[in-house]
Motif scaffolding. Structure first.
Motif, PDB file in Angstrom:
ATOM      1  N   LEU A  63       0.854  -1.182   0.000  1.00  0.00           N
ATOM      2  CA  LEU A  63       0.000   0.000   0.000  1.00  0.00           C
ATOM      3  C   LEU A  63       0.891   1.233   0.000  1.00  0.00           C
ATOM      4  O   LEU A  63       1.901   1.291   0.709  1.00  0.00           O
ATOM      5  N   GLY A  64       0.531   2.208  -0.841  1.00  0.00           N
ATOM      6  CA  GLY A  64       1.304   3.437  -0.921  1.00  0.00           C
ATOM      7  C   GLY A  64       1.145   4.296   0.316  1.00  0.00           C
ATOM      8  O   GLY A  64       0.163   4.182   1.055  1.00  0.00           O
ATOM      9  N   LEU A  65       2.117   5.218   0.564  1.00  0.00           N
ATOM     10  CA  LEU A  65       2.097   6.046   1.758  1.00  0.00           C
ATOM     11  C   LEU A  65       0.899   6.985   1.764  1.00  0.00           C
ATOM     12  O   LEU A  65       0.193   7.107   2.773  1.00  0.00           O
ATOM     13  N   GLN A  66       0.627   7.672   0.643  1.00  0.00           N
ATOM     14  CA  GLN A  66      -0.481   8.616   0.617  1.00  0.00           C
ATOM     15  C   GLN A  66      -1.814   7.901   0.811  1.00  0.00           C
ATOM     16  O   GLN A  66      -2.681   8.357   1.580  1.00  0.00           O
ATOM     17  N   ALA A  67      -1.984   6.752   0.152  1.00  0.00           N
ATOM     18  CA  ALA A  67      -3.221   5.990   0.317  1.00  0.00           C
ATOM     19  C   ALA A  67      -3.362   5.497   1.750  1.00  0.00           C
ATOM     20  O   ALA A  67      -4.444   5.541   2.350  1.00  0.00           O
ATOM     21  N   GLY A  68      -2.255   5.002   2.320  1.00  0.00           N
ATOM     22  CA  GLY A  68      -2.302   4.493   3.693  1.00  0.00           C
ATOM     23  C   GLY A  68      -2.629   5.593   4.692  1.00  0.00           C
ATOM     24  O   GLY A  68      -3.425   5.391   5.626  1.00  0.00           O
ATOM     25  N   LEU A  69      -1.997   6.768   4.524  1.00  0.00           N
ATOM     26  CA  LEU A  69      -2.299   7.879   5.417  1.00  0.00           C
ATOM     27  C   LEU A  69      -3.759   8.319   5.286  1.00  0.00           C
ATOM     28  O   LEU A  69      -4.413   8.639   6.290  1.00  0.00           O
ATOM     29  N   THR A  70      -4.270   8.340   4.063  1.00  0.00           N
ATOM     30  CA  THR A  70      -5.679   8.725   3.869  1.00  0.00           C
ATOM     31  C   THR A  70      -6.611   7.773   4.606  1.00  0.00           C
ATOM     32  O   THR A  70      -7.562   8.195   5.288  1.00  0.00           O
ATOM     33  N   VAL A  71      -6.332   6.470   4.501  1.00  0.00           N
ATOM     34  CA  VAL A  71      -7.164   5.471   5.190  1.00  0.00           C
ATOM     35  C   VAL A  71      -7.048   5.627   6.705  1.00  0.00           C
ATOM     36  O   VAL A  71      -8.046   5.572   7.430  1.00  0.00           O
TER      37      VAL A  71
END
Length: 558
Positions: free
Chosen positions: A271-279
């Motif tokens: 999972l990418g960092l930006q996607a993970g942070l958004t979640v």
């Protein structure tokens, strides 16, 4: 009562407008939650990759605007809710007063004045919490999780599915605790009803209690009732604290499961960092509306209970039918008959009146006598259309009053109750109660005929003296003469006098008896009395037996 009770929305236009506003504000809030989380994730990711400040400055401005917009929306929820609560309470109070005066004038539904006052006054704070915080939270709990889950699904479907699986834990716990909370809230409301009703009865009867030196004994009773209310209130608070802890635990576990799963996938590169942070940022936002809903439920439980009780009173079957379209004839021209009338109060299993027959001829004075509890005042209530008979009918000139217009019939009546009410206002205003547009000269003439002019002119400001609540106190005889002056001024063809000389000293009773004698000519009079100075002047004396059965004797007055 459900969170969006159809009865409340149907009766209160302000509630419908608030619901529409809350839906619009809820949608805007949900979109801002998604925008805010996406901006934070983007800014953190770019900063982690070493981007300069000027590259993310535009997103920082947007983030600040998003924070400010969410604050404005929260303020909007609060302001709209408080205004709606004020409007709804006003509508419900007016409807309740009109209902009591028109459909339940004799209060046959068993609701005491103290209970109604507690519902109408205590309900302000409760319904403010309901409309200003709970109802907006219901909208947010219905909209925000759906929008957030939809957005997370476009970013990372496994995380969205995991949120969807753990999310129902919060409403399940909330439902279980909510049922118990509703029960405890009803117990507390019953305790408050008892306390309010008993306290009002004590205040009303304080002069009698003081006369018999029993006023101090009531302090112990009020303390016991107050202690019962305190225990019920503390029980409700304990449930509130317990539910808050349980809901926080369920929401924390859900967020923890999502956070651990996302963390593992981030370390593994799935999972990418930006996607993970958004979640991760959006995960608490999924559970937060439901968690806050549980907290606001306890704050608004009183409002729901009060509104439920007020709506129950408003929708109770009326004690008096709405009446028909026929115009009743004047009692000055047509006889009034009670034909085989039976009646029983809801609180008493036995009949108060059973197959009662009574006739009032035009211009006749009929004295109705009998022991207490035989139904004399009930006859007056039936003639006044404060209640309808269980069996039989009441006619005027052969027309059933149930088929006639009640408002027209009551304009043909004047009523002097056993305990007249003196409202706050001037003496003149109280006399003009039945004829608001009467001139000052007619008002004074009515007072003179009722034997009230002498004591009124002796008051500090005469007819402009303020009496009633907070004003000058009047004796029982003075109140009775004010009520008789109302009857003189109203000049109705049918006059109902309920114990006009009861509880009066000999001098006051003689003054009232003389006024009654002046009131009789040209009118049909039903006189409920025990005093011989009134009964002996009646055209007919009718007795009821001790069981309120049909007449046992009818004597022509000597």
């Amino acid at each position: 009562m459900s969170p969006l009770d159809k009865r409340l929305l149907r009766r209160a236009r302000a509630a419908r407008r608030l619901l529409a506003a809350d839906v619009a504000l809820g949608l805007c809030t949900a979109l801002l939650v998604v925008v805010q989380a996406s901006l934070i994730a983007y800014i953190v990711t770019r900063a982690f990759n070493g981007a300069p400040l000027r590259e993310v400055s535009g997103r920082l401005v947007l983030l600040g605007l998003a924070f400010g917009a969410r604050g404005v929306l929260a303020w909007g929820f609060e302001v709209a809710g408080r205004r709606a609560a004020s409007s709804v309470l006003s509508e419900l109070r007016l409807a309740l007063v009109e209902r009591r005066l028109r459909a339940q004038p004799a209060a046959l539904d068993g609701a005491e004045g103290g209970e109604i006052a507690a519902a109408a006054v205590q309900g302000v704070a409760g319904l403010e919490a309901y409309f200003a915080r709970y109802l907006p939270q219901v909208i947010l709990a219905a909209i925000v999780p759906v929008v957030v889950l939809g957005w997370v699904g476009t970013i990372d479907l496994p995380s969205a599915l995991l949120m969807l699986i753990t999310l129902p834990l919060v409403p399940v716990f909330m439902w279980l605790i909510g049922r118990y909370t509703a029960e405890r809230t009803r117990e507390r409301w019953l305790a408050l009803r008892l306390l309010s009703t008993h306290f009002l009865d004590v205040v009303r009867g304080l002069p009698t209690l003081k006369a018999f030196n029993r006023s101090r004994a009531q302090a112990t009773t009020i303390a016991e009732v107050g202690e019962r209310y305190r225990r019920a209130a503390m029980g409700t608070l304990r449930v509130g604290f317990l539910s808050g802890s349980v809901l926080e635990l369920a929401a924390t576990l859900g967020v923890a499961v999502v956070a651990v799963t996302v963390g593992v996938r981030l370390t593994e590169g799935g999972l990418g960092l930006q996607a993970g942070l958004t979640v991760l940022i959006l995960a608490p936002e999924v559970y937060a509306p439901l968690r806050q809903l549980g907290a606001q439920f306890h704050a608004s439980a009183d409002g729901l209970a009060v509104a439920d009780r007020m709506l129950g009173l408003l929708e109770a079957p009326p004690a008096v039918g709405t009446g028909g379209r026929l115009v009743p004839p004047s009692p000055a021209e047509a006889p009034i008959r009670l034909e085989r009338v039976s009646f029983a109060y809801p609180s008493r299993p036995d009949l108060v009146l059973e197959e009662l027959d009574l006739e009032l001829l035009p211009g006749e004075t009929v004295a109705l006598v009998g022991a207490s509890g035989t139904g004399k005042s009930t006859v007056a209530s039936l003639l006044l259309r404060f209640a309808d008979p269980l069996e039989g009918r009441i006619t005027a000139g052969g027309l059933d009053l149930a088929e006639c217009r009640t408002d027209v019939w009551r304009r043909l009546l004047a009523w002097v109750p056993q305990h007249p009410t003196v409202f706050r206002g001037t003496v003149a205003d109280n006399i003009r109660l039945g004829a608001p547009r009467a001139a000052a000269g007619r008002t004074r003439e009515a007072a003179m005929l009722a034997g009230a002019d002498r004591f009124v002119r002796a008051l500090p400001s005469g007819y402009e003296t303020i009496v009633g609540d907070g004003g000058r106190l009047l004796s029982a005889g003075e109140r009775r003469r004010i009520a008789l002056a109302r009857a003189f001024l109203r000049d109705a063809p049918l006059v109902i006098l309920d114990e006009p000389t009861a509880d009066l000293d000999r001098l006051s009773a003689d003054v009232v008896a003389e006024a009654v004698e002046r009131l009789r000519p040209g009118r049909t009079v039903l006189l409920i009395a025990h005093r011989t100075e009134l009964v002996h002047h009646a055209d007919r004396v009718v007795s009821l037996d001790a069981d309120g059965m049909p007449f046992v004797r009818t004597n022509e007055a000597a």
